[in-house]
Design a protein around this motif. Structure first.
Motif, PDB file in Angstrom:
ATOM      1  N   GLY A 142       6.259  11.991   3.827  1.00  0.00           N
ATOM      2  CA  GLY A 142       6.184  10.551   3.974  1.00  0.00           C
ATOM      3  C   GLY A 142       4.658  10.227   5.303  1.00  0.00           C
ATOM      4  N   GLU A 143       5.269  10.926   6.645  1.00  0.00           N
ATOM      5  CA  GLU A 143       4.230  10.759   7.574  1.00  0.00           C
ATOM      6  C   GLU A 143       2.780  10.749   7.307  1.00  0.00           C
ATOM      7  N   VAL A 144       2.486  11.476   6.084  1.00  0.00           N
ATOM      8  CA  VAL A 144       1.156  11.648   6.120  1.00  0.00           C
ATOM      9  C   VAL A 144       0.925  10.053   4.746  1.00  0.00           C
ATOM     10  N   LEU A 145       1.977   9.553   4.105  1.00  0.00           N
ATOM     11  CA  LEU A 145       1.557   8.424   3.192  1.00  0.00           C
ATOM     12  C   LEU A 145       1.295   7.781   3.698  1.00  0.00           C
ATOM     13  N   ASP A 146       2.071   7.677   4.566  1.00  0.00           N
ATOM     14  CA  ASP A 146       2.072   6.483   6.294  1.00  0.00           C
ATOM     15  C   ASP A 146       1.377   6.137   6.909  1.00  0.00           C
ATOM     16  N   LEU A 147       0.307   7.505   7.319  1.00  0.00           N
ATOM     17  CA  LEU A 147      -0.906   7.508   7.622  1.00  0.00           C
ATOM     18  C   LEU A 147      -1.956   6.772   7.105  1.00  0.00           C
ATOM     19  N   LEU A 148      -1.923   7.541   5.771  1.00  0.00           N
ATOM     20  CA  LEU A 148      -2.958   6.559   4.670  1.00  0.00           C
ATOM     21  C   LEU A 148      -2.839   4.897   4.635  1.00  0.00           C
ATOM     22  N   ALA A 149      -1.601   4.514   4.144  1.00  0.00           N
ATOM     23  CA  ALA A 149      -1.457   3.354   4.149  1.00  0.00           C
ATOM     24  C   ALA A 149      -1.467   2.404   5.065  1.00  0.00           C
ATOM     25  N   ALA A 150      -1.782   2.854   6.749  1.00  0.00           N
ATOM     26  CA  ALA A 150      -1.938   2.271   7.459  1.00  0.00           C
ATOM     27  C   ALA A 150      -2.941   1.986   7.967  1.00  0.00           C
ATOM     28  N   ARG A 151      -4.032   3.759   7.851  1.00  0.00           N
ATOM     29  CA  ARG A 151      -5.262   3.689   7.694  1.00  0.00           C
ATOM     30  C   ARG A 151      -6.185   2.593   6.884  1.00  0.00           C
ATOM     31  N   ILE A 152      -6.055   3.216   5.480  1.00  0.00           N
ATOM     32  CA  ILE A 152      -6.758   2.417   4.283  1.00  0.00           C
ATOM     33  C   ILE A 152      -7.098   1.220   4.027  1.00  0.00           C
ATOM     34  N   SER A 153      -6.955   0.535   4.695  1.00  0.00           N
ATOM     35  CA  SER A 153      -6.782  -1.517   3.799  1.00  0.00           C
ATOM     36  C   SER A 153      -7.640  -1.937   2.691  1.00  0.00           C
ATOM     37  N   SER A 154      -8.155  -1.453   2.879  1.00  0.00           N
ATOM     38  CA  SER A 154      -9.154  -2.336   2.481  1.00  0.00           C
ATOM     39  C   SER A 154      -9.332  -2.564   1.072  1.00  0.00           C
ATOM     40  N   SER A 155      -8.855  -1.308   0.190  1.00  0.00           N
ATOM     41  CA  SER A 155      -8.969  -1.416  -1.147  1.00  0.00           C
ATOM     42  C   SER A 155      -7.836  -0.064  -1.374  1.00  0.00           C
ATOM     43  N   ARG A 170      -8.215   0.831  -4.263  1.00  0.00           N
ATOM     44  CA  ARG A 170      -9.085   1.658  -5.317  1.00  0.00           C
ATOM     45  C   ARG A 170      -8.931   3.139  -4.124  1.00  0.00           C
ATOM     46  N   GLU A 171      -9.399   2.537  -2.987  1.00  0.00           N
ATOM     47  CA  GLU A 171     -10.016   3.846  -1.816  1.00  0.00           C
ATOM     48  C   GLU A 171      -8.553   4.425  -1.396  1.00  0.00           C
ATOM     49  N   LEU A 172      -7.792   3.592  -1.291  1.00  0.00           N
ATOM     50  CA  LEU A 172      -6.355   4.330  -0.856  1.00  0.00           C
ATOM     51  C   LEU A 172      -6.335   5.187  -2.222  1.00  0.00           C
ATOM     52  N   GLU A 173      -6.050   4.851  -3.648  1.00  0.00           N
ATOM     53  CA  GLU A 173      -5.770   5.592  -4.775  1.00  0.00           C
ATOM     54  C   GLU A 173      -6.563   6.810  -4.174  1.00  0.00           C
ATOM     55  N   GLY A 174      -8.056   6.962  -4.671  1.00  0.00           N
ATOM     56  CA  GLY A 174      -8.862   7.894  -4.192  1.00  0.00           C
ATOM     57  C   GLY A 174      -9.200   9.208  -3.464  1.00  0.00           C
ATOM     58  N   ALA A 175      -8.364   8.215  -2.245  1.00  0.00           N
ATOM     59  CA  ALA A 175      -8.031   9.175  -0.908  1.00  0.00           C
ATOM     60  C   ALA A 175      -6.985  10.225  -0.801  1.00  0.00           C
ATOM     61  N   LEU A 176      -5.465   9.463  -1.810  1.00  0.00           N
ATOM     62  CA  LEU A 176      -4.664  10.505  -2.194  1.00  0.00           C
ATOM     63  C   LEU A 176      -4.406  11.371  -2.915  1.00  0.00           C
ATOM     64  N   ASN A 177      -6.370  11.148  -4.387  1.00  0.00           N
ATOM     65  CA  ASN A 177      -6.323  12.379  -5.144  1.00  0.00           C
ATOM     66  C   ASN A 177      -7.094  13.063  -3.797  1.00  0.00           C
ATOM     67  N   ARG A 178      -8.226  12.881  -3.922  1.00  0.00           N
ATOM     68  CA  ARG A 178      -8.313  13.334  -2.664  1.00  0.00           C
ATOM     69  C   ARG A 178      -7.687  14.536  -2.233  1.00  0.00           C
ATOM     70  N   ARG A 206       1.332  -1.412  -0.340  1.00  0.00           N
ATOM     71  CA  ARG A 206       0.392  -0.098  -0.029  1.00  0.00           C
ATOM     72  C   ARG A 206       0.769   1.143  -0.281  1.00  0.00           C
ATOM     73  N   ARG A 207       1.710   0.725   0.770  1.00  0.00           N
ATOM     74  CA  ARG A 207       2.972   2.158   1.003  1.00  0.00           C
ATOM     75  C   ARG A 207       3.642   2.435  -0.575  1.00  0.00           C
ATOM     76  N   ALA A 208       3.952   1.602  -0.745  1.00  0.00           N
ATOM     77  CA  ALA A 208       5.216   1.924  -2.360  1.00  0.00           C
ATOM     78  C   ALA A 208       3.720   2.203  -3.624  1.00  0.00           C
ATOM     79  N   ILE A 209       2.074   1.396  -3.231  1.00  0.00           N
ATOM     80  CA  ILE A 209       1.492   2.332  -4.140  1.00  0.00           C
ATOM     81  C   ILE A 209       1.135   3.745  -4.183  1.00  0.00           C
ATOM     82  N   LEU A 210       1.544   4.177  -3.404  1.00  0.00           N
ATOM     83  CA  LEU A 210       1.125   5.885  -2.630  1.00  0.00           C
ATOM     84  C   LEU A 210       2.607   6.680  -3.761  1.00  0.00           C
ATOM     85  N   ASP A 211       3.467   5.563  -3.201  1.00  0.00           N
ATOM     86  CA  ASP A 211       4.810   7.071  -3.881  1.00  0.00           C
ATOM     87  C   ASP A 211       4.644   6.315  -5.280  1.00  0.00           C
TER      88      ASP A 211
END
Length: 457
Positions: free
Chosen positions: A309-322, A324-332, A291-296
Motif C-alpha cells: 500500500g505504501e508504494v501505491l500511495d507513493l505513485l498516487a501522490a507523485r504522479i498526478s498529471s495523467s 494513463r501515465e499513472l497506470e503505465g507506471a504501475l505496469n512498468r 488516483r489511489r482507487a484507480i491503482l487498486d
C-alpha cells in the motif's frame, strides 16, 4: 408477374450494369416495400443520404427497369425507411445470391440494419472497470445513458479533458454496452486524424460518396481527439455535415477533445456551436483519492502482483498529471519486479520509476500541511503539535496526519515526530479513523478533498 418477382430481375440487371462495387455500396441496401398499388413501386433505403444519392443517379433507371417488367407501373417512389423499420439486403455469397431479392418489407416485419462495421473495442475499457468519483461522474453517467437502447436523450455527447483522464475509456465502454444491448446495430470508432486521412483519400480517389455513406449509415459514430482537425477547412466542412446529419436523424454521436467546444482553436464557429448543442461533459484531473482507487482497481487485474500500500500511495501522490501515465507506471513497476524476481518496495519503485516520480513530484511538506489545516479549521498550528485532546483540536490533527501520510513520503515515525513526538501507532490510528469518517461524514470528506486540492495546486 408481381412486384417481388420483378424486383428480383431488376436487382440482377442493376448488378450487372452497375458493377459489383457500386451495386454493393448503393443499390444492394434497397428494399422493396409492400404498397398494395400496382401502379406504384416503393423502395426504401436506410438513410436520407443514400436515398438522395439513389434518387439523383438511379431514379429514371429504376422506373425504366420496372416498366420493362410490369406494364402497370407508373411511379417508383424512393424513400428513407423509418428508424424502427430499416433493413439491409442480405449479404451475397455468390453471384446468384447477389441477385436474389431483398425480402419485401412491411413496417412490422423490418428490423434494424445489419452492418459490417463491428469495431474491436478494447476489452479493458468497460463501464464496470471505470473508477468513478466527483471529477468524472457526470461524464460517466452521460456515457452510460447514451449507450442505452431506445431513443437517445441527447446527441452529440461531447467529452473533454486533458490527456489521459479517461475519455477514450468511456468511448470504448459506450461501444461495448451499445452493441451488447443491440447486437444488430452498427458502430464506428476512429480518431479525428484517421477521419481526415480517409476523407482526403476519398477525395483523391473520387469516392467521397462511399466515405460519406459508410460513416453516416451507422447507428453509433465516435470520433476521438477532435483537436487534430483544427485548421483543416475541408475536413471540418465534411465533419460539420456529418454531425448535422446525425443530429437531424437523432442518432448517437460521441466526440472527444482536449478542450470544450468553444475553447477549441482553429475550429469553425458553426461546428463548435453544433458540438455544444448536445451535452458537453468535462472530466477533471483525478484527485489523490481517485488516483489511489484507480491503482487498486488496476492491481486487481494483475494476478500474482504484490505491491504494498505504501508504494501505491507513493505513485498516487507523485504522479498526478495523467491517469494513463499513472497506470503505465504501475505496469512498468510490476513488470520489472517480475522480470528481476524482486519484491516491490519504496526503494525499488524509486529506482525503477525515478524520472517519472521526480518529473511529476511537487514536494509537499508537513509544515505546509499543518498550516493549511490550521487555517481551514481556524486553529493554531501550535495546537496541532500540542498534547491537547479536545475534539476541536484532535480531529484537525488527525486530518493533518492523514494528509501527511497520503501526500508525503515521510515514514510513520517521522510524521509522529512532527506532531509533538507522537508514536507511529498514533499516526496509524489517525489515518484509519479519517479513512472511516470519509466514508460516513460528508463534511470530513469535503474538508479533506478541499485541502488536497489546495496542497496539490
Amino acid at each position: 408477374m408481381d412486384q417481388a418477382k420483378a424486383w428480383t430481375r431488376v436487382r440482377g440487371n442493376l448488378r450487372l450494369s452497375a458493377g459489383q462495387r457500386l451495386f454493393d455500396q448503393w443499390l444492394k441496401p434497397i428494399v422493396l416495400i409492400e404498397s398494395g398499388d400496382p401502379e406504384t413501386v416503393r423502395l426504401g433505403l436506410p438513410s436520407p443520404f443514400m436515398t438522395n444519392w439513389v434518387k439523383s443517379h438511379y431514379a429514371e433507371r429504376l422506373l425504366m427497369e420496372f416498366r420493362s417488367q410490369l406494364s402497370d407501373v407508373r411511379t417508383v417512389s424512393i424513400e428513407t425507411l423509418a428508424r424502427e423499420s430499416r433493413e439491409l439486403a442480405p449479404e451475397a455469397e455468390s453471384p446468384a445470391a447477389a441477385m436474389a431479392p431483398a425480402t419485401a418489407a412491411s413496417p412490422a416485419a423490418l428490423r434494424p440494419a445489419v452492418s459490417a462495421e463491428r469495431p474491436r473495442f478494447d476489452s479493458r475499457f468497460t463501464f464496470d472497470r471505470f473508477v468513478v468519483d466527483t471529477s468524472n461522474r457526470v461524464a460517466f453517467n452521460a456515457a452510460k445513458a447514451l449507450a442505452e437502447p431506445g431513443k437517445p436523450r441527447f446527441s452529440p455527447l461531447y467529452l473533454h479533458s486533458s490527456t489521459g483522464q479517461g475519455k477514450t475509456h468511456l468511448m470504448h465502454a459506450i461501444g461495448h454496452a451499445f452493441l451488447e444491448a443491440w447486437p444488430e446495430a452498427s458502430a464506428i470508432y476512429m480518431p479525428a486524424e484517421r477521419f481526415m486521412f480517409e476523407f482526403v483519400r476519398a477525395v483523391r480517389e473520387k469516392d467521397t460518396f462511399a466515405f460519406k455513406a459508410r460513416l453516416r449509415g451507422v447507428d453509433l459514430l465516435m470520433i476521438d481527439d477532435l483537436q487534430f482537425i483544427a485548421g483543416k477547412e475541408s475536413t471540418q466542412e465534411e465533419f460539420f455535415h456529418t454531425v448535422d446529419e446525425f443530429m437531424r436523424e437523432g442518432k448517437r454521436l460521441v466526440i472527444a477533445a482536449d478542450r470544450s467546444p468553444l475553447a477549441l482553436e482553429g475550429i469553425e464557429a458553426r461546428l463548435a456551436s453544433r458540438l455544444g448543442a448536445g451535452l458537453a461533459a468535462d472530466i477533471k484531473p483525478a484527485e489523490l483519492g481517485l488516483r489511489r482507487a484507480i491503482l487498486d482497481r488496476k492491481l486487481e487485474d494483475m494476478p500474482g502482483a504484490a505491491v504494498p500500500g505504501e508504494v501505491l500511495d507513493l505513485l498516487a501522490a507523485r504522479i498526478s498529471s495523467s491517469v494513463r501515465e499513472l497506470e503505465g507506471a504501475l505496469n512498468r513497476l510490476v513488470a520489472y519486479a517480475q522480470l528481476n524476481d524482486e519484491a516491490v518496495t519504496i526503494a525499488f519503485a524509486e529506482s525503477v520509476l525515478g524520472e517519472a516520480l521526480r518529473g511529476s513530484q511537487r514536494r509537499i511538506t508537513i509544515d505546509e500541511i499543518q498550516k493549511a489545516v490550521s487555517s481551514h479549521f481556524d486553529v493554531k498550528q501550535l495546537d496541532l503539535v500540542s498534547q491537547r485532546r479536545a475534539v476541536a483540536i484532535a480531529r484537525p490533527r488527525q486530518i493533518a496526519m492523514y494528509l501527511a501520510k497520503r501526500l508525503t513520503t515521510r515514514s510513520l515515525p517521522e510524521i509522529g515526530r512532527k506532531f509533538g513526538n507522537r508514536d507511529h501507532s498514533t499516526v496509524i490510528h489517525a489515518v484509519r479513523r479519517i479513512e472511516e469518517l470519509r466514508g460516513t461524514d460528508s463534511e470530513i470528506d469535503g474538508a479533506v478533498r478541499s485541502l488536497m486540492r489546495q496542497l496539490e495546486a
